[in-house]
Scaffold this motif. Structure first.
Motif, short mmCIF file in Angstrom:
data_model
loop_
_atom_site.label_atom_id
_atom_site.label_comp_id
_atom_site.label_asym_id
_atom_site.label_seq_id
_atom_site.Cartn_x
_atom_site.Cartn_y
_atom_site.Cartn_z
N HIS A 199 4.89 21.40 -20.48
CA HIS A 199 4.23 21.96 -21.58
C HIS A 199 4.14 20.68 -22.51
O HIS A 199 4.93 19.87 -22.65
N PRO A 200 2.93 20.85 -23.38
CA PRO A 200 2.62 19.57 -24.25
C PRO A 200 3.95 19.42 -25.35
O PRO A 200 3.95 18.18 -26.09
N LYS A 201 4.58 20.57 -25.56
CA LYS A 201 5.82 20.47 -26.51
C LYS A 201 6.67 19.24 -26.38
O LYS A 201 7.78 18.78 -27.07
N GLU A 202 6.80 18.92 -24.95
CA GLU A 202 7.72 18.17 -24.39
C GLU A 202 7.28 16.59 -24.49
O GLU A 202 7.91 15.76 -24.40
N LEU A 203 5.91 16.55 -25.01
CA LEU A 203 5.31 15.08 -25.46
C LEU A 203 5.92 14.73 -26.68
O LEU A 203 5.45 15.45 -27.81
N LYS A 204 6.58 13.70 -26.93
CA LYS A 204 7.30 13.54 -28.25
C LYS A 204 6.23 13.18 -29.14
O LYS A 204 5.26 12.35 -28.97
N ASN A 205 6.32 13.62 -30.23
CA ASN A 205 5.31 13.45 -31.59
C ASN A 205 4.05 14.12 -31.42
O ASN A 205 3.16 13.99 -32.30
N ALA A 206 3.87 14.65 -30.45
CA ALA A 206 2.59 15.72 -30.21
C ALA A 206 2.22 16.59 -31.34
O ALA A 206 1.01 16.67 -31.57
N ASP A 207 3.33 17.36 -31.69
CA ASP A 207 3.31 18.28 -32.98
C ASP A 207 2.85 17.44 -34.00
O ASP A 207 2.00 18.06 -34.87
N THR A 208 3.57 16.50 -34.32
CA THR A 208 3.32 15.55 -35.55
C THR A 208 1.67 15.14 -35.67
O THR A 208 1.20 15.32 -36.59
N ALA A 209 1.25 14.68 -34.44
CA ALA A 209 0.02 14.27 -34.29
C ALA A 209 -0.91 15.25 -34.44
O ALA A 209 -2.13 15.06 -35.43
N ALA A 210 -0.73 16.36 -34.04
CA ALA A 210 -1.40 17.61 -34.14
C ALA A 210 -1.73 17.85 -35.57
O ALA A 210 -2.80 18.56 -35.98
N ARG A 211 -0.68 18.06 -36.47
CA ARG A 211 -0.69 18.27 -38.01
C ARG A 211 -1.54 17.38 -38.53
O ARG A 211 -2.27 17.62 -39.49
N LEU A 212 -1.31 16.08 -38.22
CA LEU A 212 -2.25 14.89 -38.97
C LEU A 212 -3.60 14.96 -38.48
O LEU A 212 -4.34 15.05 -39.49
N ILE A 213 -3.85 15.49 -37.20
CA ILE A 213 -5.28 15.33 -36.91
C ILE A 213 -5.90 16.74 -37.57
O ILE A 213 -7.13 16.90 -38.07
N ALA A 214 -5.19 18.19 -37.51
CA ALA A 214 -5.50 19.14 -38.31
C ALA A 214 -6.07 18.92 -39.64
O ALA A 214 -6.81 19.46 -40.05
N ASP A 215 -5.00 17.90 -40.47
CA ASP A 215 -5.38 17.55 -41.59
C ASP A 215 -6.34 16.97 -41.81
O ASP A 215 -7.47 17.24 -42.74
N ALA A 216 -6.84 16.15 -40.95
CA ALA A 216 -8.24 15.43 -40.82
C ALA A 216 -9.46 16.19 -40.84
O ALA A 216 -10.54 16.19 -41.31
N VAL A 217 -9.09 17.38 -39.76
CA VAL A 217 -10.14 18.31 -39.59
C VAL A 217 -10.53 19.04 -40.68
O VAL A 217 -11.89 19.51 -41.03
N GLU A 218 -9.58 19.38 -41.44
CA GLU A 218 -9.80 20.06 -42.76
C GLU A 218 -10.17 19.26 -43.91
O GLU A 218 -10.64 19.85 -45.00
N SER A 219 -10.22 18.13 -43.72
CA SER A 219 -10.55 17.32 -44.94
C SER A 219 -12.04 16.90 -44.95
O SER A 219 -12.98 17.61 -44.06
N ASN A 220 -12.65 15.87 -45.45
CA ASN A 220 -14.13 15.51 -45.50
C ASN A 220 -14.27 13.94 -45.11
O ASN A 220 -15.36 13.59 -45.18
N GLY A 221 -13.51 13.19 -45.10
CA GLY A 221 -13.63 11.75 -44.53
C GLY A 221 -13.91 11.64 -43.22
O GLY A 221 -14.08 12.87 -42.38
N GLN A 222 -13.96 10.26 -42.83
CA GLN A 222 -14.16 10.10 -41.42
C GLN A 222 -13.11 10.07 -40.60
O GLN A 222 -11.97 9.98 -40.94
#
Length: 616
Positions: A86-109
């Motif tokens: 399971h990807p949850k066993e990949l350290k910091n994957a959830d943190t990276a997911a939140r950061l990338i989701a924030d970028a998806v919902e933003s307007n920058g590059q």
């Protein structure tokens, strides 16, 4: 100095050793012994005796998680995506997911910074298709910055300059297949207010993960419980699966939005190309899933490949991905423009894919021509350097720096030694690529030890246990060569390596039929640590002739004990066209070979792909 690298003063220096006939050692041929427990478990799940023997020769019970042995063997031999860790066993994957989701919902590059090899190019493909096709990011918001091979490995200063030149505001830089060793360059970006999320799979440097990155996802880092053998494209794939879950949680995409399963086609390609372990259930599952998608011809790239290179009508397998597709993709960065490979994988029509594949074919031909010239240089040096007590070869060449990894592999295989091939960049520096060749050699650890012995030896370095790259100042070549020899000598505890060729035993003449290939293919995918079966046998060589453009390959006829005659092909049997033929038929020979199929004039026959021939 660690115990691993204690000096062995009893070894005479290279300068004092002279060998008038620097002939590489003849490989010692040994037969793998199957584990009895695994063999019985493999029979219990319905495998044939030959298949069960092959599985037992590749697995130990300790390779499998606790449980009913037959069930665990079944999962590994016949892997499915549902068995993935399971990807949850990949350290910091959830943190990276939140950061990338924030970028998806933003307007920058959103900037994707990836490596130039097949793993890096497929990582860029996986990330961009996830963001655009699955998460709804407009294509104009994505910037692709793929490293240039000539600039060196990783997030280089040139990569940083390209990112800083982007005029639009940047929400996030996502690295893939690189970044773990690039703190200084990541700090440059951080100082300009640009956040960097590192996704990678290379070894972590002694100083730890890059402090200036806002997040690092790498199974090699301390505290991570995920499979450390996965490739960079697999890491970014896992991260993107977590981004999908995060976006569903936020209501950005529906709960029933498609899974990212279709992205496994290029995860499979990158995984195979990076020569990671195929004894890993995770890698086997994703490669098998990806091959199913590839052979379904669901993308223009694979349609073009089938049309232009049909693999003699056979299904594309892991070996084909590694030796035919990855070599073409890597050729783009070696002799031309890496973006050609990216455009090929991203083509939206058969015509577009065919156009880019044609260019990749031309690049690959150019690469092969340059390779032959550089290989001649390297072989001449290797013959001068080699002696029976040698531990390594360090070669300095003129030519294309993008080809040196192939040279290191070919020379290393020929002489049975860990090899570094270095190319003069004509700017005061040498770029080098190394191959471990010998089992249990750790090149990345060797480089780290060398750096500790000589401060400032490396301008840059990176890579894996079995394959690593570096850049050094040209005036440090001599000390580099000496330290490399010492590092490997210590790893091998002063015992000069003897090339060993492990086989899966013998087959009868009656077994050597096209049906054998179907039996063996059921254990696919083959690759590192799950090697394609090779067998040994004594034959009478009744015919041998030089073939191929270089006239260095041999086409042979071999007669078995029953009198049956088999065709064989022995690639790179001679170092040059002028080398005398090594065999004079009729002659008894010990042959190590891989059974293969050859289709000619519509007729398919068994062919022996010869690994080595020795006087019988």
């Amino acid at each position: 100095m660690s115990d691993t690298f204690k000096s062995t003063d009893s070894h005479p220096s290279d300068a004092k050793i002279h060998r008038p006939n620097p002939t590489p050692k003849t490989p010692r041929i040994t037969e793998r012994q199957p584990n009895r427990e695994i063999f019985e478990a493999a029979l219990a799940i319905g495998l044939t005796p030959l298949q069960a023997k092959l599985v037992g020769q590749r697995l130990q019970p300790s390779d499998l998680p606790p449980g009913i042995l037959a069930d665990e063997v079944r999962k590994l031999v016949f892997p499915k995506l549902q068995y993935l860790q399971h990807p949850k066993e990949l350290k910091n994957a959830d943190t990276a997911a939140r950061l990338i989701a924030d970028a998806v919902e933003s307007n920058g590059q959103i900037v994707l910074a990836t490596d130039y090899d097949t793993d890096g190019v497929t990582s860029a493909w996986v990330a961009s298709h996830a963001l655009i096709d699955y998460f709804g990011v407009p294509a104009h918001r994505l910037e692709h910055v793929i490293s240039e091979r000539r600039e060196g490995y990783g997030i280089t200063d040139e990569v940083v300059d390209r990112i800083l030149a982007i005029e639009a505001p940047i929400d996030l830089v996502i690295s893939a297949d690189q970044g773990s060793s690039d703190e200084a360059r990541i700090q440059r970006l951080a100082n300009q207010g640009i956040p960097v999320c590192v996704t990678d799979h290379h070894q972590i440097p002694l100083e730890g993960t890059p402090a200036s990155a806002i997040c690092t996802v790498n199974p090699q880092q301390p505290g991570c419980q995920y499979d450390q053998t996965v490739a960079g494209c697999f890491v970014i794939f896992l991260v993107m699966t977590q981004v999908r879950q995060e976006l569903i949680r936020r209501g950005r995409i529906p709960k029933d939005s498609p899974s990212l399963k279709s992205l496994t086609s290029n995860v499979a390609l990158g995984t195979v190309a990076d020569s990671v372990s195929l004894k890993s259930l995770n890698n086997r599952a994703v490669v098998l899933s990806g091959l199913a998608d590839i052979n379904g011809l669901n993308q223009p790239a694979w349609q073009a490949l089938r049309q232009m290179h049909d693999n003699q009508g056979q299904a594309f397998n892991a070996e084909y991905l590694g030796f035919q597709v990855a070599t073409r993709i890597n050729a783009a960065s070696r002799v031309s423009d890496v973006t050609t490979a990216f455009k090929f994988l991203n083509a939206t029509s058969l015509a577009e894919a065919s156009r880019h594949l044609k260019q990749l074919d031309e690049d690959n031909l150019e690469r092969r021509q340059q390779q032959e010239i550089m290989l001649a240089q390297a072989r001449q040096q290797a013959e001068q350097l080699y002696h029976e007590a040698k531990f390594t070869l360090c070669i300095q060449m003129q030519g294309n720096a993008g080809i040196q990894g192939i040279i290191a592999s070919r020379i290393g295989d020929a002489f049975g030694l860990p090899t570094i091939a270095m190319t003069d960049l004509q700017d005061g520096y040498l770029a080098g690529s190394g191959r471990g060749i010998v089992p249990d050699i750790d090149l990345r650890e060797a480089f780290q030890w060398m750096a500790e012995q000589h401060s400032g030896l490396f301008e840059s370095m990176g890579g894996h246990k079995g394959a690593a790259g570096c850049m050094i100042a040209i005036e440090k070549y001599a000390v580099f060569s000496e330290l490399f020899e010492e590092a490997i000598r210590c790893q091998l505890k002063g015992q000069a390596p003897i090339p060993t060729l492990d086989t899966d035993g013998t087959l009868t003449d009656a077994q050597l039929t096209p049906a054998l290939i179907q039996e063996l293919s059921q254990l696919e995918p083959y690759g590192r640590e799950w090697p394609k079966p090779i067998f040994q046998g004594t034959f009478t060589l009744i015919e041998s002739r030089c073939v191929g453009q270089t006239q260095t390959h041999l086409a042979v006829k071999l007669q078995g004990e029953s009198g049956a005659v088999f065709s064989g092909i022995y690639f790179h049997a001679k170092s040059s066209a002028d080398t005398p033929d090594p065999f004079q038929p009729p002659q008894k020979v010990l042959c190590v070979y891989q059974p293969d199929l050859n289709t000619f004039h519509g007729r398919t026959r068994l062919q022996l792909k010869i690994v080595t021939l020795q006087p019988g």
